[in-house]
Design an enzyme around this catalytic site. Structure first.
Site, PDB file in Angstrom:
ATOM      1  N   ALA A 107       1.141  -8.626  18.591  1.00  9.88           N
ATOM      2  CA  ALA A 107       2.328  -8.854  17.745  1.00  9.88           C
ATOM      3  C   ALA A 107       3.605  -8.882  18.579  1.00  9.88           C
ATOM      4  O   ALA A 107       4.419  -9.816  18.471  1.00  9.88           O
ATOM      5  CB  ALA A 107       2.413  -7.754  16.691  1.00  9.88           C
ATOM      6  N   HIS A 111       0.815  -1.218   0.000  1.00  8.58           N
ATOM      7  CA  HIS A 111       0.000   0.000   0.000  1.00  8.58           C
ATOM      8  C   HIS A 111       0.845   1.263   0.000  1.00  8.58           C
ATOM      9  O   HIS A 111       0.375   2.330   0.395  1.00  8.58           O
ATOM     10  CB  HIS A 111      -0.967  -0.008   1.193  1.00  8.58           C
ATOM     11  CG  HIS A 111      -2.010  -1.083   1.054  1.00  8.58           C
ATOM     12  ND1 HIS A 111      -2.739  -1.546   2.129  1.00  8.58           N
ATOM     13  CD2 HIS A 111      -2.426  -1.797  -0.018  1.00  8.58           C
ATOM     14  CE1 HIS A 111      -3.585  -2.483   1.708  1.00  8.58           C
ATOM     15  NE2 HIS A 111      -3.399  -2.664   0.403  1.00  8.58           N
TER      16      HIS A 111
HETATM   17  N1  APR Z   1      -1.084  -6.937  17.782  1.00  5.17           N
HETATM   18  C1  APR Z   1      -1.647  -7.637  16.762  1.00  5.17           C
HETATM   19  N2  APR Z   1      -2.813  -7.288  16.158  1.00  5.17           N
HETATM   20  C2  APR Z   1      -3.432  -6.186  16.629  1.00  5.17           C
HETATM   21  C3  APR Z   1      -2.924  -5.399  17.688  1.00  5.17           C
HETATM   22  C4  APR Z   1      -1.696  -5.821  18.269  1.00  5.17           C
HETATM   23  N3  APR Z   1      -1.126  -5.145  19.280  1.00  5.17           N
HETATM   24  N4  APR Z   1      -3.778  -4.357  17.902  1.00  5.17           N
HETATM   25  C5  APR Z   1      -4.782  -4.501  17.005  1.00  5.17           C
HETATM   26  N5  APR Z   1      -4.579  -5.592  16.248  1.00  5.17           N
HETATM   27  C6  APR Z   1      -5.379  -6.098  15.130  1.00  5.17           C
HETATM   28  C7  APR Z   1      -6.853  -5.782  15.190  1.00  5.17           C
HETATM   29  O1  APR Z   1      -7.550  -6.813  15.891  1.00  5.17           O
HETATM   30  C8  APR Z   1      -7.222  -5.788  13.703  1.00  5.17           C
HETATM   31  O2  APR Z   1      -7.598  -7.097  13.286  1.00  5.17           O
HETATM   32  O3  APR Z   1      -4.901  -5.438  13.978  1.00  5.17           O
HETATM   33  C9  APR Z   1      -5.923  -5.398  13.010  1.00  5.17           C
HETATM   34  C10 APR Z   1      -5.939  -4.002  12.400  1.00  5.17           C
HETATM   35  O4  APR Z   1      -6.893  -4.001  11.377  1.00  5.17           O
HETATM   36  P1  APR Z   1      -7.054  -2.706  10.448  1.00  5.17           P
HETATM   37  O5  APR Z   1      -7.093  -1.478  11.286  1.00  5.17           O
HETATM   38  O6  APR Z   1      -8.174  -3.034   9.501  1.00  5.17           O
HETATM   39  O7  APR Z   1      -5.674  -2.625   9.651  1.00  5.17           O
HETATM   40  P2  APR Z   1      -5.239  -3.473   8.385  1.00  5.17           P
HETATM   41  O8  APR Z   1      -5.747  -4.874   8.447  1.00  5.17           O
HETATM   42  O9  APR Z   1      -3.788  -3.278   8.216  1.00  5.17           O
HETATM   43  O10 APR Z   1      -5.983  -2.702   7.186  1.00  5.17           O
HETATM   44  C11 APR Z   1      -5.650  -3.152   5.889  1.00  5.17           C
HETATM   45  O11 APR Z   1      -6.932  -1.456   4.901  1.00  5.17           O
HETATM   46  O12 APR Z   1      -7.683   0.512   5.400  1.00  5.17           O
HETATM   47  C12 APR Z   1      -6.853  -0.103   4.531  1.00  5.17           C
HETATM   48  O13 APR Z   1      -4.892   0.566   3.454  1.00  5.17           O
HETATM   49  C13 APR Z   1      -5.444   0.356   4.718  1.00  5.17           C
HETATM   50  O14 APR Z   1      -3.460  -1.006   4.834  1.00  5.17           O
HETATM   51  C14 APR Z   1      -4.760  -0.829   5.367  1.00  5.17           C
HETATM   52  C15 APR Z   1      -5.647  -1.984   4.970  1.00  5.17           C
END
Ligand code: APR
Length: 258
Positions: A245, A121
Site C-alpha cells: 500500500a 466494521h
Molecule cells: N500492503 C498491501 N496489502 C498488504 C500488505 C501491505 N503492506 N501486507 C499484507 N497485505 C495484504 C495481504 O496479502 C492480505 O491480502 O492485506 C490483506 C490482509 O488480509 P486480512 O488479514 O484478511 O484483512 P482484511 O482483508 O482486512 O480482513 C477483512 O475480515 O477478519 C475480518 O473484520 C475483519 O475487517 C476484517 C475483515
C-alpha cells in the site's frame, strides 16, 4: 513498481471524477499494525483472532476479549499513518467527492487527514454498552488522555455502562453480527457512483464488505487492486498492482499528478 500497468492505473486515477478507496488490514501493515490473518504474537499467540472477535467470546470471557481490544487500541495509538494513508488524502484533495470505505477498525485514515471515511466494521475508538440499547460509552483512559500503559496484552475487566451498568464492549462488528446499516448503505451508494475503485490491502474474503469492489465493477467502474498477493478480487480487477500500500499508492499519486 515498473511497467505499463502502474502508468495506466495512474492515468485512470488522474482522469477519474469519483474515486472510492476500499481498504483492508494490509493498508495499516506498514504502520506496524498486524493484519487480521497474520498470526497473533506474544500473549495472544495461542488464540485465533477469528475466535476472539465474536459476541460469544465476549459473553464467555469479557476480560480476555476486552483486554485483547485494549491491546490492539494501544498498538494503534502508538502507530503512525504510513505514506499510503497520506497518498489517499492527496487523492481526496485532488478528486473532491472521493470516499474511503474501510474494513479497518483503526483510526489511521482519519489521523492522516482523510475526511470521508466509512467504517464498515466499526472502530476501536467507539466503545458502547453491550446491551441492545447500545448506550455510548467512553474509555477509562488516564485523565491526561494518554493511552493506558502499552502492554503486550492481559485480561482487563471491561468498564460498566454509565446508564445501565452492563459491560461496555468494543465498538466493532463481530463475526455473525450485522454491519452498521447506515455505513453499508453509504458504501454501496459510493461504490455504485464511482468511476474508479482502488481496493487496497484486503484478502476480499469477508462478506458483505468484500462485495463492494464487485458492486463498483458491475456499475461500470474500473477496479484497480493493490496487494502483494493474489486474492479472489484479482478476477474483477482491471489492473492488479503487486506491491504494498505505502509503495504503490505513493507512486500512483506521484505519477498521476506529477
Ligand atoms: N500492503 C498491501 N496489502 C498488504 C500488505 C501491505 N503492506 N501486507 C499484507 N497485505 C495484504 C495481504 O496479502 C492480505 O491480502 O492485506 C490483506 C490482509 O488480509 P486480512 O488479514 O484478511 O484483512 P482484511 O482483508 O482486512 O480482513 C477483512 O475480515 O477478519 C475480518 O473484520 C475483519 O475487517 C476484517 C475483515
Amino acid at each position: 513498481m515498473e511497467g505499463v500497468l502502474p502508468h495506466r492505473a495512474a492515468q485512470l486515477l488522474g482522469e477519474a471524477r469519483r474515486v472510492v478507496i476500499f481498504t483492508g488490514a494490509g493498508m495499516s501493515a506498514e504502520s506496524g499494525v498486524p493484519t487480521f490473518r497474520d498470526d497473533l504474537t506474544g500473549l495472544w499467540a495461542r488464540f485465533d483472532a477469528q475466535q476472539l472477535a465474536t459476541a460469544e467470546a465476549f459473553r464467555t470471557d469479557p476480560d480476555l476479549v476486552w483486554g485483547w481490544y485494549e491491546w490492539r487500541r494501544a498498538r494503534v495509538r502508538r502507530a503512525e499513518p504510513n505514506s499510503g494513508h497520506l497518498a489517499i488524502t492527496t487523492i481526496e484533495s485532488r478528486i473532491p467527492g472521493s470516499t474511503v470505505i474501510t474494513q479497518n477498525v483503526d483510526d489511521l485514515h482519519e489521523r492522516a487527514g482523510t475526511q470521508a471515511v466509512i467504517h464498515l466494521h466499526g472502530s476501536l475508538f467507539t466503545p458502547r454498552c453491550g446491551t441492545a440499547a447500545a448506550h455510548p460509552a467512553t474509555f477509562p483512559d488516564p485523565p491526561d488522555g494518554e493511552p493506558a500503559e502499552p502492554h503486550e496484552g492481559r485480561r482487563i475487566s471491561p468498564p460498566r455502562c454509565a446508564y445501565c451498568r452492563a459491560p461496555v464492549r468494543p465498538g466493532v462488528v463481530w463475526f455473525g453480527e450485522a454491519l452498521p446499516e447506515a455505513a453499508l448503505t453509504a458504501a454501496v451508494e459510493a461504490a455504485t457512483a464511482c468511476d474508479v475503485l482502488l481496493t487496497v490491502g484486503t484478502s476480499g474474503v469477508v462478506y458483505p464488505a468484500a462485495a463492494i469492489p464487485q458492486i463498483a465493477a458491475r456499475s461500470g467502474a474500473t477496479v484497480i487492486q493493490v496487494n502483494p498477493q493474489p486474492t479472489p478480487l484479482d478476477r474483477i480487477a482491471a489492473i492488479n498492482l503487486r506491491g504494498t500500500a505505502a509503495q504503490v499508492l505513493s507512486t500512483l499519486v506521484a505519477t498521476a499528478w506529477r
